[in-house]
Every structure is written in C-alpha cells, then in structure tokens.
Design a protein around this motif. Structure first.
Motif, PDB file in Angstrom:
ATOM      1  N   GLN A  66       0.827  -1.205   0.000  1.00 23.89           N
ATOM      2  CA  GLN A  66       0.000   0.000   0.000  1.00 23.89           C
ATOM      3  C   GLN A  66       0.864   1.260   0.000  1.00 23.89           C
ATOM      4  OE1 GLN A  66      -2.250  -0.936   3.540  1.00 23.89           O
ATOM      5  NE2 GLN A  66      -3.868  -1.993   2.387  1.00 23.89           N
ATOM      6  N   PRO A  88      -6.752 -10.417  -2.614  1.00 25.75           N
ATOM      7  CA  PRO A  88      -7.511  -9.172  -2.816  1.00 25.75           C
ATOM      8  C   PRO A  88      -6.625  -7.935  -2.836  1.00 25.75           C
ATOM      9  CG  PRO A  88      -7.888 -10.065  -0.609  1.00 25.75           C
ATOM     10  CD  PRO A  88      -7.159 -11.111  -1.378  1.00 25.75           C
ATOM     11  N   GLU A  91      -5.393  -7.691  -6.343  1.00 18.53           N
ATOM     12  CA  GLU A  91      -6.532  -7.306  -7.182  1.00 18.53           C
ATOM     13  C   GLU A  91      -6.786  -5.802  -7.099  1.00 18.53           C
ATOM     14  OE1 GLU A  91      -9.632  -9.784  -5.727  1.00 18.53           O
ATOM     15  OE2 GLU A  91      -9.049 -11.539  -6.920  1.00 18.53           O
ATOM     16  N   ARG A  92      -6.668  -5.238  -5.894  1.00 19.99           N
ATOM     17  CA  ARG A  92      -6.893  -3.794  -5.724  1.00 19.99           C
ATOM     18  C   ARG A  92      -5.811  -2.989  -6.443  1.00 19.99           C
ATOM     19  NH1 ARG A  92      -8.650  -5.398  -0.480  1.00 19.99           N
ATOM     20  NH2 ARG A  92      -6.593  -4.985   0.434  1.00 19.99           N
ATOM     21  N   ALA A  95      -6.569  -3.051 -10.048  1.00 15.93           N
ATOM     22  CA  ALA A  95      -7.752  -2.237 -10.345  1.00 15.93           C
ATOM     23  C   ALA A  95      -7.393  -0.763 -10.481  1.00 15.93           C
ATOM     24  CB  ALA A  95      -8.806  -2.427  -9.257  1.00 15.93           C
ATOM     25  N   GLN A  96      -6.272  -0.378  -9.882  1.00 18.14           N
ATOM     26  CA  GLN A  96      -5.792   1.007  -9.987  1.00 18.14           C
ATOM     27  C   GLN A  96      -4.940   1.216 -11.234  1.00 18.14           C
ATOM     28  OE1 GLN A  96      -4.393   2.811  -6.157  1.00 18.14           O
ATOM     29  NE2 GLN A  96      -4.919   0.824  -5.288  1.00 18.14           N
TER      30      GLN A  96
END
Length: 296
Positions: A66, A88, A91-92, A95-96
C-alpha cells in the motif's frame, strides 16, 4: 573538458519507479533476489528501484504494498507470503491500473500481470522419486516445510505426497515447519530427535533448511552423510555439502531477479508480456555438481 557537474547533468532522470515488496531479507535466497533486482535495474538509469522488507510478516507486506502504491510506483513486484490473504490486495493494485509482477509465489487470484516461477510441483515429484530410489522404496522421511501459506510450500508439499503414493513402502514420519530458515530447521531437527522420531531421509523444501538440518545432526553426533538429504535452491552451501557427501541432491531454483527485471522493463516500455513464465530447474547430484554453478 566536461566538469563533474556537466556529467551529472547528462545523467537521465528516472522516468519510472519500480517497487519491490519483499517478504523478508532474513532469508539468504530472498536477500539475493532483492540484490539481483537492484543490480539489474542499476543498468537502467531511467528506472528508480525501491524495495521494502516485511520481516516475514504478512500484514507488514500488505502495508508495504500500500505504501509503494501511494508513492506512485509504475510497476509493483512482489512475492506474496500468503496466497489467500494477499489475493484481494493484488486485485486492488491491478484495479488502480498498476501492473503487478509476481516472483516465485502467486496468489489464489489470477489478477497479476505476469508470474515468473519454476515448476515446484514437478521439483517435489522428482525429490520424492530420488529418495524412493535411494531408500529402495522402504523407509520413513522427515519433511522440513517452507512457509505453508505460500504457493511454493503448497506445491512442494502436494507434489511430494502425490509422487509418494507410488511407493507404499515409504512414509512421512513428520512435517516440521521451518520457514526456510537455518535456525528454525535446527530447532525442528532437535525437536524431532527429542521426540524419538526415527527417519531414514530428510526432504528439506529449501537448502537453508537442509543446512540447518546438517548442523543439528552433527550436534546430535549423527553424520549428515549417513542419510540422504534432498534440498531445493542449490546455493553454494548445498554444492559443498553435495561434494562432501553430506547432501544427496538439490534442485537449482533461481531467484528470478533477471527474468523479473526483464519482464518489468518490457511492461514499462508498453510491450506485451506473458501472463506466466516458467523457468527451468535441474537436479544436482555428485554426478553433475562440478558442471553446474550454484545460484549464489
């Protein structure tokens, strides 16, 4: 004549930032992996390479990812410590719009941009076949297990047991988790001996654990050469142990740093890359130990 200032001014400013969220630098293989990536990107001044060390903690690795995303990395490289919990997270990131390159370990998701690996399941099958041959199909095996939440450990365990089914005279007396760390492997072997476990061979899912196993056996007055030990990675210690007859075999398992850097550079340049890259491995014994260089 150019001055130092002129030379400095001529150096191109980094165009891209690549972040590597490493699991731990406490393991020599993973330290070599990180150093290999840094060395590869050092030849490309257009890339700024940064890395983190989660210290073997999944929550910290997630936090590191992050943080790297917040810093604006153009490509994220990582080797997930937990295949399920980190799915996940990857995946995040995807997605960005940030490409993700996975080295050696995958998640339970298919969201990565490219995954570079060796065939751990086949390596494990070959390890089982090797020990079956050495033990002539009869005996008990002690397994030193890598981090069980990783895809690597799962495959190195599942493949071994799948192959072992073909040899009814062989059994696994115990699986001891040692996380590919020498000190934990020493403790695992000492614990097995204290429990009175009888084993005829050791399958160590990394050479660091094989090294710890040999040290523990010596402490107990047991010659490491008196039983076949199979490891994975093929580091310099394994090569010397094979030469001395104190380790039966290893499987060359590169750090994937070179391949990871190459794939990352292709992504940065806008080129298409394969979703998965499988790097060849080879079994090393006394028959070919002098012909094959260790990974470090």
């Amino acid at each position: 004549m150019s001055t130092p200032g002129d030379v400095q001014a001529q150096q191109p400013m980094p165009r891209w930032v690549v972040g590597f969220a490493q699991d731990t630098l406490g393991n020599d293989w993973r330290r070599a992996q990180t150093e290999g990536l840094a060395a590869a990107f050092a030849h490309h001044p257009e890339v700024r390479f940064i890395h983190t060390d989660a210290g073997g903690n999944t929550a910290q690795q997630v936090q590191d990812i992050q943080s790297l995303v917040s810093e604006g990395v153009d490509v994220l490289i990582t080797s997930p410590r937990d295949a399920e919990l980190m799915a996940p997270v990857i995946e995040r990131v995807r997605a960005q719009g940030i490409p993700v390159v996975l080295l050696s370990r995958r998640t339970s998701s298919d969201a990565h941009t490219s995954f570079i690996r060796a065939d751990n399941r086949e390596i494990a099958r070959q390890a089982a076949r090797h020990l079956a041959e050495r033990l002539k199909g009869q005996g008990s095996i002690l397994v030193l297990q890598h981090i069980p939440t990783t895809s690597v450990a799962m495959e190195r365990t599942e493949g071994f047991f799948e192959e072992l089914k073909k040899y009814p005279g062989l059994s696994v007396v115990a699986m001891k988790r040692a996380d590919s760390l020498r000190d934990k492997a020493i403790l695992a072997i000492e614990e097995a001996l204290a429990e009175g476990l009888r084993f005829d061979a050791i399958y160590a899912q990394s050479d660091s654990m094989a090294s710890g196993a040999r040290a523990a056996l010596r402490r107990a007055g047991i010659d490491p050469g008196s039983l076949p030990i199979v490891g994975i990675d093929y580091i310099a210690e394994a090569r010397e142990a094979i030469r001395k007859g104190e380790q039966d075999a290893s499987f060359r398992y590169p750090t994937f740093a070179e391949e990871g850097a190459e794939i990352t550079l292709r992504i940065l340049r806008g080129e298409a890359v394969p979703h998965e890259v499988v790097v060849d491995s080879v079994k090393v014994t006394r028959d070919n130990v002098e012909r094959i260089a260790p990974i470090f």
